[in-house]
Design an enzyme around this catalytic site. Structure first.
Site, PDB file in Angstrom:
ATOM      1  N   HIS A 140       0.832  -1.213   0.000  1.00 29.06           N
ATOM      2  CA  HIS A 140       0.000   0.000   0.000  1.00 29.06           C
ATOM      3  C   HIS A 140       0.862   1.258   0.000  1.00 29.06           C
ATOM      4  CE1 HIS A 140      -3.548  -2.332   0.416  1.00 29.06           C
ATOM      5  NE2 HIS A 140      -3.207  -2.812   1.586  1.00 29.06           N
ATOM      6  N   GLU A 180      -8.011 -12.701  -9.713  1.00 30.54           N
ATOM      7  CA  GLU A 180      -6.821 -12.713  -8.845  1.00 30.54           C
ATOM      8  C   GLU A 180      -6.581 -14.084  -8.225  1.00 30.54           C
ATOM      9  OE1 GLU A 180      -7.576  -9.806  -5.701  1.00 30.54           O
ATOM     10  OE2 GLU A 180      -9.724 -10.093  -6.032  1.00 30.54           O
ATOM     11  N   ASP A 192      -2.228  -9.920  -6.438  1.00 30.65           N
ATOM     12  CA  ASP A 192      -2.604 -11.141  -5.722  1.00 30.65           C
ATOM     13  C   ASP A 192      -2.479 -12.385  -6.599  1.00 30.65           C
ATOM     14  OD1 ASP A 192      -3.003 -10.216  -3.185  1.00 30.65           O
ATOM     15  OD2 ASP A 192      -5.153  -9.896  -3.399  1.00 30.65           O
ATOM     16  N   CYS A 228      -5.612  -4.411 -13.593  1.00 30.94           N
ATOM     17  CA  CYS A 228      -5.524  -3.308 -12.634  1.00 30.94           C
ATOM     18  C   CYS A 228      -4.417  -3.522 -11.613  1.00 30.94           C
ATOM     19  CB  CYS A 228      -6.868  -3.101 -11.927  1.00 30.94           C
ATOM     20  SG  CYS A 228      -7.461  -4.569 -11.065  1.00 30.94           S
TER      21      CYS A 228
END
Length: 578
Positions: free
Chosen positions: A191, A435, A459, A506
């Site tokens: 993040h 994912e 992921d 994405c």
């Protein structure tokens, strides 16, 4: 002494500035008896006043950068500091027990924390417990002569050094002063890295021990493009880094000229370049960088930045703001992706051995536990659809039955709103994030029912390789160009196209300059990335010939056994300077 470290290049940029250590100090102390209780009370008063001054300054800066509402938490902290009952009890403790100020403070505040935490039927009072904890830590630091770090107070050019940075830490960084950050842990998909790219702050992560070898005020040279960090560089090294920074700034200026250009390859084929966002405020960066869509709106930040589940109207306003801000361009909204490392203080998740493989994302949404919150989100999204081109995406889908359950709730809420006379668009695409390898392998069946796929490579790679993407010990397994990953991606794209659907990506791989030629060759339709990567990618795509990239991708899929072989093969097809 000059020392060089190598970490993971996580956000482009070059900086030379002073180190600012964002490391929690040791606040341990001994309990001792004191003879001069007046002097001890005076020590407490000095620490309380210093804490008030610090908090007032932090509040002032928070109002400027985050707004009045977000700064309200510091009002609560200041109230705790001036609470006569609590301070009176601490001083009584000093006098009655001849206790040192640290011990008296801790004993009384621990009692108040326990008291408020026990008020289970009063959430407001329970929140006061957290305020008391924070304030106690600050007063204790002032008593011990320790410094509590706060990124919001940085007011000179600095490079932040930390073990890790939380999203809230990163959000407080003022890029006018914070020129880069370097951490012990993390990688390109953490993040903090994603936030750094959004803020356009250089970042090098995963150095293992930067916090142990850097002191406050050391001069650092950081290159977020190469992952190099030099502690106390020589004059020549400073000059070299500054030259690299100027070259990067010149390159960015050239990319900026492409802001309003179409994303086309050398042979004229168009691809959609989109941006990932976390909040409505990020839309400005999307438009400033010339993105053609929002390919991922991470709605969980709405939940994480709130004290309770956001209401239907609060969510509606946020989604409406993004759709209007994009002026009719597509917006892919991912439904709530809570769980794993994204927890909510007001929503109790089970303790799990491996939360990343546990009860999270859509699994919560379609369960009895999440039914109410998911329907609320669906209604807010459906209402917002009247304001732009909305696309809804469900995360963490493994089974076709999960998609069908979520789609059924979407259809039910759509019918209810229409019956209520609420305006809802009839042109909302509903898709899934790919994912989980199971979904990637069964993409041909999913493609019959979904409107689109968006591949979440962050992921997908960690699940395929069974390697935690945040763990430096296995970071060598995070291989976007590994043929196994490429084959899964190719399978998804082919399955979508066979049913006349589009496939996007994405995950961070979409903006990876080594991966883009392969993805163009595989026919990926939409590339969504950090907004700051859009113009660089548009520049790269202008140099690519799709037939040539298809030949490269086909050979990589058929002939290569390792990531290294894929990269080596790519050099045969990249006869231009990226």
């Amino acid at each position: 002494m000059t020392e060089m470290l190598k970490g993971i290049a996580a956000s482009d940029g070059v900086a030379v500035a002073k180190a600012y250590l964002l490391v929690q100090p040791d606040l341990s102390f001994e309990t001792v008896a004191v003879e001069d209780t007046n002097a001890e009370e005076a020590r407490l008063d000095v620490a309380l006043e210093a804490s008030q001054n610090e908090l007032s300054l932090i509040r002032e800066k928070a109002v400027d950068s985050l707004g009045e509402e977000a700064a309200a938490v510091f009002d609560a902290h200041l109230m705790v500091l001036s609470d006569p009952e609590m301070i009176g009890q601490i001083k009584d403790n000093i006098r009655a027990n001849k206790a040192n100020a640290e011990a008296a403070l801790k004993e009384v505040t621990d009692m108040f924390v326990a008291l408020f935490e026990g008020m289970e039927d009063n959430p407001y009072m329970q929140e006061r417990a957290a305020d008391i904890r924070d304030v106690t830590k600050r007063v204790l630091a002032n008593l011990l002569g320790a410094k509590l770090p706060n990124p919001a107070t940085i007011d000179e050019e600095s490079i932040v050094i930390a073990h890790d940075l939380t999203p809230s830490d990163t959000a407080q960084l003022n890029k006018e002063f914070v020129k880069a950050f370097v951490t012990n842990i993390g990688g390109r998909t953490s993040h903090s890295a994603i936030m750094a790219r959004t803020l356009e702050i250089a970042a090098v992560l995963g150095t293992n021990n930067i916090t142990e070898i850097v002191k406050d005020g050391d001069i650092l040279a950081v290159n977020g493009i190469t992952g190099e960090v030099i502690i106390n560089p020589t004059d020549q090294q400073v000059a070299d880094f500054k030259a690299a920074g100027e070259a990067y700034a010149k390159q960015k200026a050239e990319w900026a000229l492409l802001k309003d250009a179409k994303t086309v390859t050398a042979d004229g084929k168009h691809f959609e370049l989109a941006a990932n966002i976390g909040t409505p405020k990020d839309v400005e960066g999307v438009n400033d960088n010339g993105a053609e869509a929002v390919g991922l709106y991470r709605t969980e930040f709405l939940y994480m930045d709130s004290q309770n589940f956001p209401t239907e109207d609060e969510q509606y306003q946020a989604y409406k703001s993004v759709l209007e801000g994009m002026k009719g361009k597509p917006v892919v909204v991912r439904t709530m992706d809570i769980g794993g490392d994204k927890e909510l203080p007001y929503f109790e998740l089970p303790n799990e051995m491996n939360p990343f493989l546990g009860f999270r994302a859509l699994r919560i949404s379609i369960s009895e536990t999440g039914d109410g919150m998911f329907r609320t989100q669906m209604r807010a999204l459906l209402r917002s659809s009247a304001h732009g081109q909305l696309r809804i995406m469900f995360p963490m889908v493994a089974l076709l039955s999960e998609f069908r359950a979520a789609k059924a709730i979407f259809e039910e809420e759509k019918a209810k709103l229409k019956a209520e006379g609420v305006a809802v668009s009839d042109d909302i695409q509903v898709g899934i994030m790919i994912e989980i390898p199971a979904a990637a392998m069964l993409a041909d069946q999913f493609a019959k029912e979904v409107d689109f796929f968006s591949i979440g490579t962050n992921d997908l790679i960690q699940y395929t390789m069974a390697a935690d993407r945040m763990n430096e010990q296995v970071s060598y397994l995070y291989q976007p160009y590994n043929p196994s990953i490429l084959r899964l991606i190719s399978n998804v794209i082919k399955a979508a196209h066979a049913e006349g659907k589009w496939a996007g990506m994405c995950g961070e791989m979409a903006g990876d300059q080594t991966a883009v030629p392969l993805l163009v060759g595989m026919g990926l339709d939409e590339f969504s990335m950090s907004a700051t990567s859009v113009l660089r990618t548009r520049s790269l795509m202008k140099k690519l010939d799709t037939a040539k990239m298809k030949a490269y991708a086909d050979r990589a899929l058929a002939e290569c056994a390792t990531m290294e072989e894929v990269i080596k093969l790519g050099k045969e097809y990249m006869d231009f300077d990226n």
